[in-house]
Write an enzyme that holds these catalytic residues in place. Structure first.
Site, short mmCIF file in Angstrom:
data_model
loop_
_atom_site.label_atom_id
_atom_site.label_comp_id
_atom_site.label_asym_id
_atom_site.label_seq_id
_atom_site.Cartn_x
_atom_site.Cartn_y
_atom_site.Cartn_z
N ASP A 91 0.83 -1.20 0.00
CA ASP A 91 0.00 0.00 0.00
C ASP A 91 0.88 1.26 0.00
O ASP A 91 1.96 1.28 0.59
CB ASP A 91 -0.88 -0.03 1.25
CG ASP A 91 -1.86 1.11 1.31
OD1 ASP A 91 -2.77 1.14 0.47
OD2 ASP A 91 -1.71 1.97 2.20
N GLU A 105 1.69 -0.04 -4.83
CA GLU A 105 0.69 0.94 -5.22
C GLU A 105 1.39 2.28 -5.47
O GLU A 105 1.82 2.95 -4.54
CB GLU A 105 -0.37 1.11 -4.13
CG GLU A 105 -1.45 2.09 -4.53
CD GLU A 105 -2.35 2.50 -3.38
OE1 GLU A 105 -3.53 2.78 -3.62
OE2 GLU A 105 -1.86 2.53 -2.22
#
Length: 611
Positions: free
Chosen positions: A323, A352
């Site tokens: 993330d 990400e």
């Protein structure tokens, strides 16, 4: 008598001394990096001097400004699987001891294979997928209790719900399962998404136990699939036990106190960026409830590295999704990534990097020529193709051709493929848990869903499907995140219909499911899609044609994004069609003549295997 005992213990330095936490809780022998740094936490534990049994060498002891922490680094090289004993002494008297286990690694653990372009990844938000064990919905040790009528509350989905529906996931053609974080998130509200973790060594009890997660891993592998963990390096939650008693002021970024990120990730590589803007992006907090971790601090970085490796070994993981990758200290996150891939050379990690410019995204992939300009290498094997996502979100609403709209947006994305050092190792998707659902954007127009999914399934890279899209689930982010994270119908007792079963699906759900399953099941065995080359042709009248090919096979994909039927001559595509005259349409099973011209219905797609 008790008072006398207390007095004796205090006099001899014991004073009920103990380690309240030990992290990692255990480790493994035979690791590539033999150095292990163990965190011991307890009241005034820094007053004691640690020693260890079995002739194990203590290489370093770090005591911080907080006396409740001691970081002890040992050398595990050539130390067999065994139980060690740490002794904590005060004035040469043992105050307390702590057992510590080095476990035996699984055979060939370091050589484990990971997900790649032959896989299709199915993304699940576990709280919203299926409630397999209602008994853990409102667990005593956690603050937020189940409240299913609250779109942003806990709904009760759990690990057991995933396990019970693995056959459904496999039937879709998925070969890898990515779940949003499952570690404990004890935020008082909004904890269901799991990105504000409060204990990174413990599965949230509302999802199950650590043992349940191990069982999920084993069951996924029994089905011939892979398990991907969603890892968060950038931040923890404000309820994390360590944030409540920081080892040091610089464990998290402080300004002092809170300051929010400006989210301008381009400052990470912009040669013209000001230092204050760069700092505000990297060191600023994502949101007030998520303390921003300082990866430039060696203790923090080592803690995160060991935690990630521990989960790989412990849960037999097949890959990570990371993330907010590009919000981390970029030197620190590169070291973190390299440490993991040094330990596991074939382990895939997708980061990400939510940016719209392909050059900006390519910067973050391992061995990027763009990053090399400033001698930077992230060591990150895979990034997420957010520029393709941008194109797929709305392009199929453009009925009329234009210079830069409709299918031209999709075409333009692939003109930038030369920027990526490994174009097959990027994640391709039309939506995820943070975006509008495409079935919302396209008002459940099945033909538009077909076109979007056909592209995701047939272009280069690793396709990802977001749970529920395959049965037509929609959701509007403008109404809040809860609207794009609806409960999967049938995951809860008493649901009106059970879309996990054919008998429980309505006509629309079955139509979406059948198409999705057929497409991705076909993809499983297609090396030409997994690793083949691509040739694309400039869209003509909103008709976009591209080919995937290798020495053995050729697949032609044609998309008519116009609201009208279109007929086009195939002579333009001779360099790829070559001597082929007949093709098989994967989606309908019909034979298509590609020797002269092809007619396509409005808003339709052909996936043709050339014979």
């Amino acid at each position: 008598m008790k008072k006398l005992l207390y007095l004796l213990l205090f006099t001899y330095g014991f004073a009920f001394a103990q380690a309240e936490r030990v992290e990692p809780p255990f480790w493994y022998s035979g690791m590539h990096n033999p150095e292990l740094q163990i965190l011991f936490y307890g009241k005034n534990i820094a007053q004691y001097t640690p020693t260890v049994s079995n002739n194990v060498v203590i290489k370093n002891v770090v005591k911080t400004e907080n006396p409740n922490y001691v970081f002890v680094t040992i050398d595990t090289k050539n130390v067999p699987a065994s139980e060690l004993t740490f002794s904590f002494k005060n004035k040469n008297k043992v105050a307390f001891t702590q057992k510590y286990e080095l476990k035996q690694r699984e055979a060939n653990s370091a050589q484990r294979k990971s997900y790649d372009s032959s896989d299709m990844m199915y993304l699940i938000m576990p709280d919203r997928f299926a409630n397999g064990n209602p008994n853990n919905d409102s667990e005593k040790s956690t603050t937020e209790k189940v409240k299913r009528d609250n779109p942003n509350g806990r709904h009760g989905g759990d690990i057991e719900g995933i396990i019970k529906n693995l056959d459904y996931i496999k039937e879709l053609g998925a070969t890898a399962v990515w779940s949003t974080p499952l570690c404990e998130d004890n935020d008082p509200r909004g904890s269901y998404h799991g990105y504000g973790q409060s204990d990174v060594y413990k599965i949230d009890p509302r999802y199950g136990t650590n043992e349940d997660y191990l069982r999920l891993s084993a069951e996924v592998k029994k089905k011939g699939m892979k398990l991907v963990l969603d890892y968060v390096t950038n931040h923890w939650g404000a309820e994390h036990w360590m944030y409540k008693d920081l080892p040091m002021y610089e464990w998290v970024h402080q300004f002092p106190g809170y300051s929010q990120s400006n989210y301008r990730m381009s400052t990470q590589f912009d040669t013209n960026a000001s230092q204050i803007d760069k700092r505000q992006c990297v060191d600023g907090w994502f949101v007030p409830s998520m303390p921003d971790l300082n990866q430039s601090n060696p203790l923090v970085l080592n803690y995160l590295t060991q935690n990630a490796i521990w989960w790989i070994e412990y849960a037999d993981l097949d890959g990570f999704r990371v993330d907010t990758y590009s919000y981390n200290d970029k030197e620190g996150i590169a070291k973190w990534t390299k440490a993991i891939t040094d330990e596991y050379p074939y382990f895939n990690i997708v980061g990400e990097v939510w940016m719209q410019n392909p050059a900006h995204m390519a910067y973050w992939q391992k061995d990027s020529k763009i990053g090399a300009i400033e001698s930077y290498n992230s060591h990150l094997p895979s990034v997420m193709d957010f520029s393709l996502y941008d194109a797929l979100q709305w392009s199929f609403n453009d009925d009329n051709a234009g210079w830069d709209n409709g299918m031209q947006k999709v075409y333009n994305n692939f003109t930038n493929d030369f920027l990526y050092p490994d174009i097959n190792s990027i994640l391709v998707f039309a939506e995820n848990h943070d975006t509008n659902r495409i079935n919302q954007n396209y008002k459940n127009d099945f033909k538009k869903y077909q076109m979007a999914m056909a592209i995701v399934a047939t272009v280069r890279g690793i396709p990802q499907l977001y749970y529920g899209s395959e049965i037509g689930m929609a959701g509007d982010k403008g109404k809040g995140d809860g609207d794009i994270r609806h409960d999967f119908p049938g995951g809860w007792a008493g649901d009106a219909n059970n879309a996990f079963t054919k008998a429980g699906r309505d006509t629309q759900q079955q139509q979406y499911f059948d198409f999705t399953s057929k497409l991705f099941t076909w993809r499983k065995g297609k090396e030409v899609i997994h690793t083949g080359k691509t040739t694309q042709y400039i869209p003509d009248n909103n008709v976009y044609v591209y080919f995937r090919y290798n020495d053995k096979e050729t697949v032609m994909v044609a998309i008519n994004n116009s609201a009208e039927a279109k007929t086009f001559k195939t002579a333009r595509f001779a360099e790829n069609i070559k001597n082929h005259k007949i093709a098989n349409d994967v989606l309908t099973g019909k034979t298509v003549d590609v020797g002269g011209e092809v007619t396509m219905e409005p808003k339709s797609v052909l996936v043709l295997e050339l014979n």
